[in-house]
Design a protein around this motif. Structure first.
Motif, PDB file in Angstrom:
ATOM      1  N   ALA A 100      -3.508  -8.368   4.290  1.00  0.00           N
ATOM      2  CA  ALA A 100      -3.168  -7.130   4.765  1.00  0.00           C
ATOM      3  C   ALA A 100      -2.530  -6.569   3.184  1.00  0.00           C
ATOM      4  O   ALA A 100      -1.932  -7.212   2.483  1.00  0.00           O
ATOM      5  N   ASP A 101      -2.950  -5.268   2.911  1.00  0.00           N
ATOM      6  CA  ASP A 101      -2.221  -4.637   1.684  1.00  0.00           C
ATOM      7  C   ASP A 101      -1.328  -3.570   2.347  1.00  0.00           C
ATOM      8  O   ASP A 101      -1.646  -2.867   3.113  1.00  0.00           O
ATOM      9  N   VAL A 102      -0.087  -3.689   1.884  1.00  0.00           N
ATOM     10  CA  VAL A 102       1.018  -2.907   2.323  1.00  0.00           C
ATOM     11  C   VAL A 102       1.580  -1.989   1.248  1.00  0.00           C
ATOM     12  O   VAL A 102       1.528  -2.451   0.080  1.00  0.00           O
ATOM     13  N   TRP A 103       1.671  -0.795   1.376  1.00  0.00           N
ATOM     14  CA  TRP A 103       1.887   0.421   0.495  1.00  0.00           C
ATOM     15  C   TRP A 103       3.101   0.920   0.995  1.00  0.00           C
ATOM     16  O   TRP A 103       3.455   1.139   2.194  1.00  0.00           O
ATOM     17  N   LEU A 104       4.040   1.600  -0.051  1.00  0.00           N
ATOM     18  CA  LEU A 104       5.069   2.101   0.335  1.00  0.00           C
ATOM     19  C   LEU A 104       5.329   3.816  -0.551  1.00  0.00           C
ATOM     20  O   LEU A 104       5.075   3.451  -1.688  1.00  0.00           O
ATOM     21  N   ARG A 105       5.709   4.415   0.340  1.00  0.00           N
ATOM     22  CA  ARG A 105       5.960   5.895  -0.170  1.00  0.00           C
ATOM     23  C   ARG A 105       7.307   6.296   0.042  1.00  0.00           C
ATOM     24  O   ARG A 105       7.777   6.635   1.246  1.00  0.00           O
ATOM     25  N   ALA A 138      -1.911   9.442  -4.889  1.00  0.00           N
ATOM     26  CA  ALA A 138      -1.173  10.321  -3.858  1.00  0.00           C
ATOM     27  C   ALA A 138       0.260   9.791  -3.920  1.00  0.00           C
ATOM     28  O   ALA A 138       1.248  10.448  -3.081  1.00  0.00           O
ATOM     29  N   GLY A 139       0.788   8.909  -4.859  1.00  0.00           N
ATOM     30  CA  GLY A 139       2.123   8.728  -4.964  1.00  0.00           C
ATOM     31  C   GLY A 139       2.264   7.364  -4.196  1.00  0.00           C
ATOM     32  O   GLY A 139       3.926   7.233  -3.810  1.00  0.00           O
ATOM     33  N   TRP A 140       1.609   6.665  -3.780  1.00  0.00           N
ATOM     34  CA  TRP A 140       1.840   5.361  -2.880  1.00  0.00           C
ATOM     35  C   TRP A 140       2.139   4.372  -4.011  1.00  0.00           C
ATOM     36  O   TRP A 140       1.595   4.209  -5.104  1.00  0.00           O
ATOM     37  N   GLN A 141       2.985   3.371  -3.530  1.00  0.00           N
ATOM     38  CA  GLN A 141       3.427   2.170  -4.343  1.00  0.00           C
ATOM     39  C   GLN A 141       2.986   0.875  -3.523  1.00  0.00           C
ATOM     40  O   GLN A 141       3.297   0.596  -2.556  1.00  0.00           O
ATOM     41  N   GLN A 142       2.142  -0.051  -4.239  1.00  0.00           N
ATOM     42  CA  GLN A 142       1.736  -1.262  -3.455  1.00  0.00           C
ATOM     43  C   GLN A 142       2.916  -2.169  -3.518  1.00  0.00           C
ATOM     44  O   GLN A 142       3.583  -2.342  -4.423  1.00  0.00           O
ATOM     45  N   ILE A 143       3.065  -3.064  -2.346  1.00  0.00           N
ATOM     46  CA  ILE A 143       4.213  -4.144  -2.662  1.00  0.00           C
ATOM     47  C   ILE A 143       3.542  -5.255  -2.835  1.00  0.00           C
ATOM     48  O   ILE A 143       2.459  -5.715  -2.170  1.00  0.00           O
ATOM     49  N   ALA A 144       3.941  -5.889  -3.935  1.00  0.00           N
ATOM     50  CA  ALA A 144       3.557  -7.009  -4.475  1.00  0.00           C
ATOM     51  C   ALA A 144       4.470  -8.230  -3.979  1.00  0.00           C
ATOM     52  O   ALA A 144       5.623  -7.997  -4.355  1.00  0.00           O
ATOM     53  N   THR A 145       3.983  -9.404  -3.580  1.00  0.00           N
ATOM     54  CA  THR A 145       4.838 -10.656  -3.488  1.00  0.00           C
ATOM     55  C   THR A 145       4.459 -11.685  -4.145  1.00  0.00           C
ATOM     56  O   THR A 145       3.140 -11.915  -4.290  1.00  0.00           O
TER      57      THR A 145
END
Length: 189
Positions: free
Chosen positions: A146-151, A170-177
Protein backbone atom coordinates in the motif's frame (compact mmCIF):
# COMPACT_ATOMS: atom_id res chain seq x y z
CA UNK A 1 70.47 -8.37 72.19
CA UNK A 2 67.96 -8.42 69.47
CA UNK A 3 68.62 -6.92 66.26
CA UNK A 4 65.99 -5.36 64.09
CA UNK A 5 66.51 -5.64 60.43
CA UNK A 6 64.88 -2.97 58.31
CA UNK A 7 63.65 -4.13 54.93
CA UNK A 8 62.87 -1.38 52.55
CA UNK A 9 59.88 -1.84 50.20
CA UNK A 10 60.53 -2.31 46.56
CA UNK A 11 59.80 0.75 44.51
CA UNK A 12 56.11 1.04 43.66
CA UNK A 13 56.97 3.17 40.63
CA UNK A 14 57.70 0.15 38.42
CA UNK A 15 54.47 -1.66 39.40
CA UNK A 16 52.37 1.44 38.74
CA UNK A 17 54.04 1.88 35.35
CA UNK A 18 53.27 -1.74 34.39
CA UNK A 19 49.62 -1.42 35.45
CA UNK A 20 49.22 1.83 33.46
CA UNK A 21 50.87 0.34 30.35
CA UNK A 22 48.64 -2.75 30.56
CA UNK A 23 45.52 -0.56 30.92
CA UNK A 24 46.58 1.58 27.96
CA UNK A 25 47.17 -1.54 25.85
CA UNK A 26 43.66 -2.83 26.71
CA UNK A 27 42.04 0.50 25.78
CA UNK A 28 43.95 0.68 22.47
CA UNK A 29 43.00 -2.91 21.56
CA UNK A 30 39.33 -2.29 22.45
CA UNK A 31 39.25 0.87 20.32
CA UNK A 32 40.78 -1.04 17.40
CA UNK A 33 38.21 -3.84 17.68
CA UNK A 34 35.31 -1.39 17.89
CA UNK A 35 36.52 0.62 14.90
CA UNK A 36 37.00 -2.51 12.78
CA UNK A 37 33.77 -4.29 13.75
CA UNK A 38 31.48 -1.32 14.31
CA UNK A 39 28.60 -0.75 11.91
CA UNK A 40 28.38 2.35 9.85
CA UNK A 41 25.28 4.39 10.35
CA UNK A 42 24.09 5.19 6.86
CA UNK A 43 21.11 7.49 6.83
CA UNK A 44 18.68 6.66 4.10
CA UNK A 45 17.87 9.87 2.32
CA UNK A 46 14.23 10.44 1.60
CA UNK A 47 12.83 12.66 -1.10
CA UNK A 48 11.51 16.15 -0.38
CA UNK A 49 7.89 14.98 -0.83
CA UNK A 50 8.29 12.16 1.70
CA UNK A 51 8.03 11.87 5.47
CA UNK A 52 9.99 9.33 7.51
CA UNK A 53 7.52 7.17 9.44
CA UNK A 54 9.84 7.01 12.45
CA UNK A 55 11.01 10.60 12.70
CA UNK A 56 8.52 12.88 10.97
CA UNK A 57 5.18 11.62 12.31
CA UNK A 58 3.78 12.42 15.73
CA UNK A 59 2.50 9.65 18.01
CA UNK A 60 -1.10 9.81 16.74
CA UNK A 61 0.04 9.72 13.10
CA UNK A 62 2.40 6.82 13.79
CA UNK A 63 -0.46 4.89 15.36
CA UNK A 64 -2.77 5.47 12.41
CA UNK A 65 -0.01 4.62 9.95
CA UNK A 66 0.68 1.35 11.78
CA UNK A 67 -3.03 0.54 11.85
CA UNK A 68 -3.26 1.16 8.10
CA UNK A 69 -0.32 -1.16 7.40
CA UNK A 70 -1.93 -3.93 9.44
CA UNK A 71 -5.40 -3.31 7.98
CA UNK A 72 -3.94 -3.45 4.46
CA UNK A 73 -3.13 -7.16 4.88
CA UNK A 74 -6.71 -7.80 5.97
CA UNK A 75 -8.06 -5.72 3.08
CA UNK A 76 -6.13 -7.90 0.63
CA UNK A 77 -7.54 -11.07 2.21
CA UNK A 78 -11.10 -9.72 2.15
CA UNK A 79 -10.67 -8.56 -1.45
CA UNK A 80 -9.49 -12.02 -2.44
CA UNK A 81 -12.43 -13.72 -0.66
CA UNK A 82 -15.15 -11.37 -1.94
CA UNK A 83 -13.65 -10.38 -5.32
CA UNK A 84 -14.12 -6.72 -4.31
CA UNK A 85 -12.33 -4.23 -2.11
CA UNK A 86 -14.15 -4.02 1.24
CA UNK A 87 -16.06 -0.88 2.12
CA UNK A 88 -15.13 1.33 5.05
CA UNK A 89 -18.28 0.15 6.86
CA UNK A 90 -17.32 -3.51 6.35
CA UNK A 91 -13.86 -2.83 7.82
CA UNK A 92 -15.40 -0.94 10.75
CA UNK A 93 -17.89 -3.76 11.36
CA UNK A 94 -14.99 -6.21 11.57
CA UNK A 95 -13.30 -3.90 14.11
CA UNK A 96 -10.24 -2.99 12.08
CA UNK A 97 -8.53 0.16 13.29
CA UNK A 98 -8.35 2.93 12.15
CA UNK A 99 -11.71 2.42 10.40
CA UNK A 100 -13.69 1.60 13.54
CA UNK A 101 -14.97 4.57 15.53
CA UNK A 102 -13.88 4.23 19.16
CA UNK A 103 -11.99 6.11 21.88
CA UNK A 104 -8.67 5.44 20.17
CA UNK A 105 -9.83 6.90 16.86
CA UNK A 106 -11.21 9.96 18.64
CA UNK A 107 -7.91 10.58 20.43
CA UNK A 108 -5.99 10.26 17.15
CA UNK A 109 -7.88 12.97 15.29
CA UNK A 110 -11.37 11.55 14.72
CA UNK A 111 -10.84 10.62 11.07
CA UNK A 112 -13.82 10.19 8.77
CA UNK A 113 -12.97 7.38 6.37
CA UNK A 114 -14.33 6.91 2.87
CA UNK A 115 -13.55 4.74 -0.15
CA UNK A 116 -12.54 6.65 -3.26
CA UNK A 117 -13.43 5.03 -6.58
CA UNK A 118 -9.92 5.83 -7.80
CA UNK A 119 -8.74 3.01 -5.50
CA UNK A 120 -7.92 4.49 -2.11
CA UNK A 121 -9.15 4.94 1.43
CA UNK A 122 -9.28 8.59 2.51
CA UNK A 123 -9.33 9.48 6.20
CA UNK A 124 -10.04 13.16 6.74
CA UNK A 125 -8.95 14.41 10.13
CA UNK A 126 -11.49 16.21 12.31
CA UNK A 127 -8.66 17.65 14.44
CA UNK A 128 -5.63 18.71 12.43
CA UNK A 129 -3.82 19.76 15.63
CA UNK A 130 -3.64 16.06 16.54
CA UNK A 131 -3.16 14.41 13.16
CA UNK A 132 -3.26 15.10 9.45
CA UNK A 133 -5.48 13.41 6.87
CA UNK A 134 -4.42 10.04 5.45
CA UNK A 135 -4.74 8.50 2.02
CA UNK A 136 -4.00 4.79 1.54
CA UNK A 137 -3.81 3.74 -2.09
CA UNK A 138 -4.65 0.07 -2.53
CA UNK A 139 -2.72 -1.43 -5.46
CA UNK A 140 -4.38 -3.79 -7.93
CA UNK A 141 -1.65 -6.42 -7.54
CA UNK A 142 -2.04 -8.57 -4.44
CA UNK A 143 1.72 -8.77 -3.90
CA UNK A 144 2.28 -4.99 -3.95
CA UNK A 145 2.46 -2.72 -0.91
CA UNK A 146 0.00 0.00 0.00
CA UNK A 147 1.08 3.56 -0.65
CA UNK A 148 0.23 5.84 2.30
CA UNK A 149 0.15 9.63 2.04
CA UNK A 150 -0.40 12.35 4.65
CA UNK A 151 -1.67 15.89 4.40
CA UNK A 152 -1.52 18.06 7.48
CA UNK A 153 -3.25 21.19 6.19
CA UNK A 154 -6.92 21.32 5.34
CA UNK A 155 -6.60 23.17 2.04
CA UNK A 156 -7.33 21.64 -1.33
CA UNK A 157 -8.82 18.32 -2.22
CA UNK A 158 -7.75 14.88 -3.27
CA UNK A 159 -6.90 14.70 -6.99
CA UNK A 160 -8.99 12.46 -9.23
CA UNK A 161 -5.82 10.72 -10.43
CA UNK A 162 -3.87 9.17 -7.59
CA UNK A 163 -0.38 9.19 -9.06
CA UNK A 164 2.63 10.59 -7.21
CA UNK A 165 2.92 13.77 -9.28
CA UNK A 166 -0.74 14.72 -8.79
CA UNK A 167 -0.62 14.04 -5.05
CA UNK A 168 2.60 16.02 -4.60
CA UNK A 169 1.12 18.93 -6.55
CA UNK A 170 -1.95 18.83 -4.28
CA UNK A 171 0.23 19.04 -1.15
CA UNK A 172 0.26 15.40 -0.03
CA UNK A 173 3.42 13.83 1.40
CA UNK A 174 4.24 10.16 1.01
CA UNK A 175 5.13 8.25 4.17
CA UNK A 176 8.35 6.30 3.69
CA UNK A 177 9.43 3.44 5.90
CA UNK A 178 13.07 2.43 6.01
CA UNK A 179 14.20 -0.43 8.21
CA UNK A 180 17.85 -0.57 9.08
CA UNK A 181 19.97 -2.16 11.79
CA UNK A 182 19.31 0.77 14.09
CA UNK A 183 15.59 0.12 14.00
CA UNK A 184 15.35 -3.63 13.78
CA UNK A 185 18.24 -4.31 16.13
CA UNK A 186 19.47 -7.00 13.77
CA UNK A 187 23.17 -7.22 13.15
CA UNK A 188 24.22 -8.72 9.86
CA UNK A 189 27.88 -9.58 9.74
Amino acid sequence: MSRAQVIRPAGAGHETLYVLLTSLLIVVLAAAVVSLRGERVDEVAIAAHQLDARRDLNAAEQGIYTDLRVAFDEILLLREENAATPSVQALADKGFPPFVVDASSASRGGHQWQWLEAGAYLGQSADRQVSGSFLMIVPQASDAQADVWLRRDGAGSTPAVLDADSLIAAGWQQIATHYDAGVTRQHRH
